[in-house]
Design an enzyme around this catalytic site. Structure first.
Site, PDB file in Angstrom:
ATOM      1  N   PRO A 158      24.933 -39.081  -8.210  1.00 49.58           N
ATOM      2  CA  PRO A 158      23.618 -39.049  -7.562  1.00 49.58           C
ATOM      3  C   PRO A 158      22.952 -37.678  -7.693  1.00 49.58           C
ATOM      4  O   PRO A 158      23.622 -36.642  -7.640  1.00 49.58           O
ATOM      5  CB  PRO A 158      23.943 -39.348  -6.086  1.00 49.58           C
ATOM      6  CG  PRO A 158      25.248 -40.055  -6.107  1.00 49.58           C
ATOM      7  CD  PRO A 158      25.998 -39.523  -7.283  1.00 49.58           C
TER       8      PRO A 158
ATOM      9  N   CYS B 218      13.084 -26.584 -34.529  1.00 47.07           N
ATOM     10  CA  CYS B 218      12.861 -27.310 -35.784  1.00 47.07           C
ATOM     11  C   CYS B 218      12.222 -26.419 -36.848  1.00 47.07           C
ATOM     12  O   CYS B 218      12.271 -26.716 -38.043  1.00 47.07           O
ATOM     13  CB  CYS B 218      11.984 -28.542 -35.541  1.00 47.07           C
ATOM     14  SG  CYS B 218      12.649 -29.633 -34.260  1.00 47.07           S
TER      15      CYS B 218
ATOM     16  N   LYS C 170      -3.394 -53.072 -51.789  1.00 47.75           N
ATOM     17  CA  LYS C 170      -2.124 -53.605 -51.263  1.00 47.75           C
ATOM     18  C   LYS C 170      -1.238 -52.386 -51.020  1.00 47.75           C
ATOM     19  O   LYS C 170      -0.573 -51.897 -51.944  1.00 47.75           O
ATOM     20  CB  LYS C 170      -1.465 -54.529 -52.281  1.00 47.75           C
ATOM     21  CG  LYS C 170      -2.172 -55.848 -52.476  1.00 47.75           C
ATOM     22  CD  LYS C 170      -1.450 -56.630 -53.558  1.00 47.75           C
ATOM     23  CE  LYS C 170      -2.269 -57.832 -53.978  1.00 47.75           C
ATOM     24  NZ  LYS C 170      -1.931 -58.288 -55.342  1.00 47.75           N
TER      25      LYS C 170
HETATM   26  P1  FAD Z   1      18.108 -27.997 -27.126  1.00 51.26           P
HETATM   27  O1  FAD Z   1      16.734 -27.993 -27.631  1.00 51.26           O
HETATM   28  O2  FAD Z   1      19.189 -27.526 -28.027  1.00 51.26           O
HETATM   29  O3  FAD Z   1      18.130 -27.143 -25.783  1.00 51.26           O
HETATM   30  C1  FAD Z   1      19.280 -27.016 -25.021  1.00 51.26           C
HETATM   31  C2  FAD Z   1      19.257 -25.647 -24.366  1.00 51.26           C
HETATM   32  O4  FAD Z   1      20.181 -25.624 -23.304  1.00 51.26           O
HETATM   33  C3  FAD Z   1      19.679 -24.528 -25.318  1.00 51.26           C
HETATM   34  O5  FAD Z   1      18.651 -23.567 -25.439  1.00 51.26           O
HETATM   35  C4  FAD Z   1      20.902 -23.938 -24.656  1.00 51.26           C
HETATM   36  O6  FAD Z   1      20.968 -22.528 -24.779  1.00 51.26           O
HETATM   37  C5  FAD Z   1      20.721 -24.337 -23.227  1.00 51.26           C
HETATM   38  N1  FAD Z   1      21.977 -24.410 -22.476  1.00 51.26           N
HETATM   39  C6  FAD Z   1      23.101 -25.055 -22.850  1.00 51.26           C
HETATM   40  N2  FAD Z   1      24.048 -24.920 -21.910  1.00 51.26           N
HETATM   41  C7  FAD Z   1      23.516 -24.167 -20.942  1.00 51.26           C
HETATM   42  C8  FAD Z   1      24.019 -23.674 -19.719  1.00 51.26           C
HETATM   43  N3  FAD Z   1      25.256 -23.940 -19.317  1.00 51.26           N
HETATM   44  N4  FAD Z   1      23.227 -22.897 -18.948  1.00 51.26           N
HETATM   45  C9  FAD Z   1      21.953 -22.612 -19.338  1.00 51.26           C
HETATM   46  N5  FAD Z   1      21.434 -23.061 -20.504  1.00 51.26           N
HETATM   47  C10 FAD Z   1      22.205 -23.831 -21.282  1.00 51.26           C
HETATM   48  N6  FAD Z   1      14.715 -32.782 -34.645  1.00 51.26           N
HETATM   49  C11 FAD Z   1      13.705 -33.500 -35.164  1.00 51.26           C
HETATM   50  O7  FAD Z   1      13.385 -34.558 -34.629  1.00 51.26           O
HETATM   51  N7  FAD Z   1      13.030 -33.065 -36.275  1.00 51.26           N
HETATM   52  C12 FAD Z   1      13.335 -31.890 -36.888  1.00 51.26           C
HETATM   53  O8  FAD Z   1      12.696 -31.494 -37.875  1.00 51.26           O
HETATM   54  C13 FAD Z   1      14.398 -31.134 -36.367  1.00 51.26           C
HETATM   55  N8  FAD Z   1      14.750 -29.980 -36.961  1.00 51.26           N
HETATM   56  C14 FAD Z   1      15.740 -29.235 -36.408  1.00 51.26           C
HETATM   57  C15 FAD Z   1      16.083 -28.037 -37.010  1.00 51.26           C
HETATM   58  C16 FAD Z   1      17.072 -27.248 -36.460  1.00 51.26           C
HETATM   59  C17 FAD Z   1      17.438 -25.971 -37.135  1.00 51.26           C
HETATM   60  C18 FAD Z   1      17.733 -27.666 -35.277  1.00 51.26           C
HETATM   61  C19 FAD Z   1      18.804 -26.821 -34.657  1.00 51.26           C
HETATM   62  C20 FAD Z   1      17.422 -28.865 -34.679  1.00 51.26           C
HETATM   63  C21 FAD Z   1      16.423 -29.658 -35.235  1.00 51.26           C
HETATM   64  N9  FAD Z   1      16.071 -30.877 -34.674  1.00 51.26           N
HETATM   65  C22 FAD Z   1      15.069 -31.621 -35.211  1.00 51.26           C
HETATM   66  C23 FAD Z   1      16.783 -31.397 -33.492  1.00 51.26           C
HETATM   67  C24 FAD Z   1      16.043 -31.040 -32.215  1.00 51.26           C
HETATM   68  O9  FAD Z   1      15.773 -29.671 -32.203  1.00 51.26           O
HETATM   69  C25 FAD Z   1      16.896 -31.429 -31.041  1.00 51.26           C
HETATM   70  O10 FAD Z   1      17.042 -32.831 -31.067  1.00 51.26           O
HETATM   71  C26 FAD Z   1      16.306 -31.019 -29.724  1.00 51.26           C
HETATM   72  O11 FAD Z   1      16.057 -29.645 -29.670  1.00 51.26           O
HETATM   73  C27 FAD Z   1      17.263 -31.382 -28.592  1.00 51.26           C
HETATM   74  O12 FAD Z   1      16.718 -30.982 -27.387  1.00 51.26           O
HETATM   75  P2  FAD Z   1      17.644 -30.631 -26.157  1.00 51.26           P
HETATM   76  O13 FAD Z   1      16.736 -30.175 -25.066  1.00 51.26           O
HETATM   77  O14 FAD Z   1      18.572 -31.727 -25.885  1.00 51.26           O
HETATM   78  O15 FAD Z   1      18.551 -29.428 -26.651  1.00 51.26           O
END
Ligand code: FAD
Length: 550
Positions: A270, A42, A428
C-alpha cells in the site's frame, strides 16, 4: 499530502510534474542519486557522436527550474537506500553532505529505472552508455587515445548500435560483438541482415554468435578464441530492472524480474506505486507481464501514477513495444511481436514481406524500404511489424502501431485514407499495400511461401520460376530457378507444369503476384515467394534460421 518520488528522469519527473499540474497543494519531493535530473538519456549517444554539440542541451531541467515552475523539491545526489513501508519513511544518503537522514511520505513512487546487466568483466576501461557521467567518461577515453582509439561495443541492441554509430562518427575503430546470431534481437534475421551490412559498410567489425570470455593483460578474449585489444569497452549488453530497493521493502516482483504493478501502477505494498524501466508492463499480445524498457512508456506510466495520486486514473494500455533506431543511413523500426517470438510461443501467424518505395517512384529521392507484417490467420489481427529503410520508415511503423492500438485488422490497412502527394507517399501507400496483400492472402487470391521454407518446398519437387527479366536473372538468381519473364508467361505456359507445385518469384514479390494470378487462372498450383529475391537474399545473408536463439 506528501509524495516522495525516487528517480528524477523519465518516469519520475513525468509523475512529479503531472502531479503538480493536477494538485497545486501537494508536497512533492524527488530524490535522484545522480547529479542531474530530467536529462535526455536518449540523446546521450548523439552527444558522443557530435550531432548534439552542446552538452547543456542534454540537461533539460535543473532542480532550480523545476522548483520555479512546478514547486518541486528536487534533491540530486540523494540516494534512497531503504524503505520502511510500515512507517512510510525512506532512508536517504545525501552524497554531497555525506549524511544520512529519513524522509516521511504519504505515497511513494518508485521510478528508479534499470541497471546494466554487468556482463563485461573488468580489466579494460569499461563504461555503460546510460548517464551524463558515462558520456563524459567516454569523451575522456576517446580523447586519451589521440585520434586512433579502438573500442569494443558489447551488445548489438538499440543502445549498442547507437553507441557504434556515434563512436565511428568520432573516428573510433569499432568492433561490435553480439551474443546472438544476428544484431537487434527484436528483428527477425532477414530484417536485421541489411543493418549488419550497413554497419560493415561503415567499417564496423561485426561479430555475431560470440561473447566476451575473459579480459587478460589488456586484451579481450572472445569465446570463439579471437583476441582483441580495444582501448576501451562500451557495455551495452542489456539492462535489468533495478529492484533492490523494492525487494528490500517487500514489494512483489513479477516473473520477469521487474516490479509487479496493477494497470494503474500500484505495487503489492500500500502507498507504493511504480513506473518505468524497473516495472513490468502488460504485453499487448500475450496479456502477460513483460519487460519493455522504452521512454514513451516510462513517461506515460509515470504520468498515470500521478493521475492515480490525484484521483483521476485510467488503466494503462498494454505495451506494444514500438521502437525505432537509426544505424548510419538505415532506419529500423518495429512494433508488436517478431516471427521468432511467435514461433517460440507456438502462435499461428501469416507473414507478409513487401519492399515499397518511400514515396512515388517518379518523384526524385524515393528510397526502398523493407516491411514485414505478421498477421493472425484466424482473425486477421496484426501481430507485429518490422520496417527497415530510410525515409518514411517512422511514419509507417507509427501508422501500424496506431492500427494495432485501434484494433484495425491487417486487411483493414487497405482502407486507411493516408495523406498523399508524390513527395510523401504513393496513392497506394506502403501501409495500404500491406492491406491489399493481407486481403489477397486471407481470401486465398494468392498463396505465399517464405524464404526459409523454399529449400524444403523445392526438395519436395516444386518448380521455381523467376519471372524477372533475363538481365535481372543473370545478375543474381536463386539456384535451380528457370527464368520466364512475367510478360512472356502466357505465351510460354507449356514450360510450366500443371502436375506439381510451381513457386514463382520476382525481385520484391509484386510481379510474382501477377505471375501467380496468371498461372493459377491457367490451372497451375502456384505460390509466390513472399518478398521475392530481395527477402530471400537477405535471409541467406543472415545465415540463421528464424528459430535460432537470440
Ligand atoms: P531512468 O530514466 O533511467 O531514471 C531512473 C533514475 O532513477 C536514474 O536517474 C537513477 O539515477 C535514479 N535512481 C535509481 N535508484 C535510485 C535511488 N535509490 N535513489 C535515487 N535515485 C535513484 N527509449 C526510447 O524509447 N527511445 C530511445 O531512443 C531511447 N534511447 C535511449 C538511449 C540511451 C543511451 C539510454 C540509456 C536509454 C534510451 N532509451 C530510449 C530508454 C529510455 O531512456 C528509458 O526507457 C527511460 O529513461 C526509463 O525511464 P525510467 O524513469 O524508468 O528510468
Amino acid at each position: 499530502m506528501k509524495t516522495v518520488i525516487i528517480g528524477g528522469v523519465a518516469a519520475g519527473m513525468s509523475a512529479a510534474t503531472r502531479l503538480r499540474r493536477l494538485d497545486e497543494t501537494a508536497e512533492i519531493v524527488v530524490f535522484e542519486r545522480g547529479p542531474y535530473v530530467s536529462y535526455a538519456n536518449c540523446g546521450l549517444p548523439y552527444y558522443v557522436g557530435g550531432a548534439i554539440r552542446d552538452r547543456s542541451a542534454l540537461l533539460l531541467q535543473t532542480p532550480e527550474s523545476l522548483a520555479a515552475r512546478f514547486r518541486l523539491d528536487v534533491r540530486t545526489e540523494h540516494e534512497v537506500i531503504g524503505i520502511d513501508a510500515d512507517a512510510r519513511r525512506v532512508r536517504v544518503v545525501d552524497r554531497r553532505e555525506g549524511r544520512t537522514f529519513e524522509e516521511s511520505y504519504d505515497d511513494l513512487v518508485l521510478a528508479v529505472g534499470a541497471v546494466a546487466r554487468d556482463a563485461v568483466p573488468a580489466g579494460i576501461p569499461t563504461r555503460t552508455l546510460r548517464t551524463v557521467d558515462d558520456v563524459d567518461a567516454l569523451e575522456a577515453l576517446i580523447d586519451a587515445v589521440d585520434g586512433s582509439a579502438a573500442a569494443l561495443v558489447v551488445g548489438g541492441g538499440f543502445i549498442g548500435l547507437e553507441a557504434v554509430e556515434n563512436l565511428v562518427r568520432r573516428g573510433v575503430a569499432v568492433t561490435l560483438v553480439q551474443r546472438g546470431p544476428s544484431i537487434l534481437a527484436p528483428f527477425d534475421p532477414e530484417m536485421a541482415a541489411p543493418l549488419e551490412a550497413e554497419l560493415r559498410r561503415n567499417g564496423v567489425d561485426v561479430r555475431t554468435s560470440v561473447a566476451v570470455a575473459a579480459i587478460e593483460a589488456g586484451s579481450v578474449r572472445l569465446d570463439d578464441g579471437a583476441v582483441l585489444a580495444p582501448d576501451f569497452i562500451v557495455d551495452a549488453a542489456g539492462v535489468v530492472p533495478d529492484v533492490a530497493l523494492a525487494r528490500a521493502a517487500g514489494v512483489r516482483l513479477g516473473a520477469s524480474g521487474g516490479v509487479a504493478v496493477d494497470a494503474r501502477g500500484r505495487t503489492s505494498v500500500p502507498h507504493i506505486l511504480a513506473a518505468g524501466d524497473g516495472v513490468e508492463k502488460t504485453d499487448a499480445l500475450s496479456h502477460e507481464a513483460a519487460l519493455v524498457t522504452m521512454a514513451g512508456l516510462a513517461n506515460r506510466h509515470g504520468r498515470a501514477v500521478a493521475d492515480l495520486l490525484a484521483g483521476e486514473a485510467e488503466e494503462n494500455a498494454p505495451a506494444l513495444g514500438t521502437a525505432i533506431v537509426k544505424v548510419f543511413d538505415l532506419v529500423a523500426a518495429k512494433v508488436g511481436w517478431s516471427e521468432r517470438q511467435l514461433r517460440v510461443a507456438g502462435r499461428p501467424h501469416r507473414i507478409i514481406h513487401t519492399h515499397p518505395a518511400s514515396h512515388a517512384g517518379y518523384y526524385p529521392g524515393a528510397e526502398q524500404m523493407s516491411i514485414k507484417l505478421l498477421v493472425d490467420p484466424d482473425d486477421d489481427a496484426i501481430l507485429g511489424a518490422q520496417i527497415v529503410g530510410g525515409e518514411g520508415v517512422d511514419k509507417r511503423i507509427d501508422v501500424i502501431a496506431v492500427a494495432m492500438t485501434g484494433g484495425i485488422t491487417a486487411s483493414g490497412l487497405s482502407r486507411l485514407e493516408l495523406a498523399y502527394a508524390p513527395q510523401f507517399g504513393s496513392a497506394k501507400d506502403p501501409v495500404n499495400q500491406l492491406g491489399y496483400v493481407a486481403e489477397n492472402l486471407r481470401a486465398g487470391v494468392t498463396r505465399a511461401v517464405q524464404w526459409h521454407e523454399l529449400d524444403d518446398v523445392l526438395a519436395d519437387g516444386a518448380m521455381l520460376v523467376d519471372v524477372r527479366t533475363p538481365a535481372e536473372h543473370a545478375s543474381g538468381g536463386i539456384p535451380g530457378s528457370v527464368n520466364i519473364p512475367v510478360d512472356e508467361l502466357r505465351e510460354r505456359l507449356g514450360e510450366v507444369p500443371d502436375d506439381r507445385l510451381v513457386v514463382v518469384h520476382c525481385q520484391v514479390g509484386q510481379r510474382g503476384h501477377v505471375a501467380a494470378r496468371i498461372l493459377s487462372q491457367h490451372g497451375r498450383i502456384v505460390v509466390n515467394l513472399d518478398g521475392g529475391y530481395r527477402t530471400w537474399a537477405a535471409g541467406r545473408a543472415a545465415r540463421v534460421g528464424v528459430l535460432a536463439a537470440t
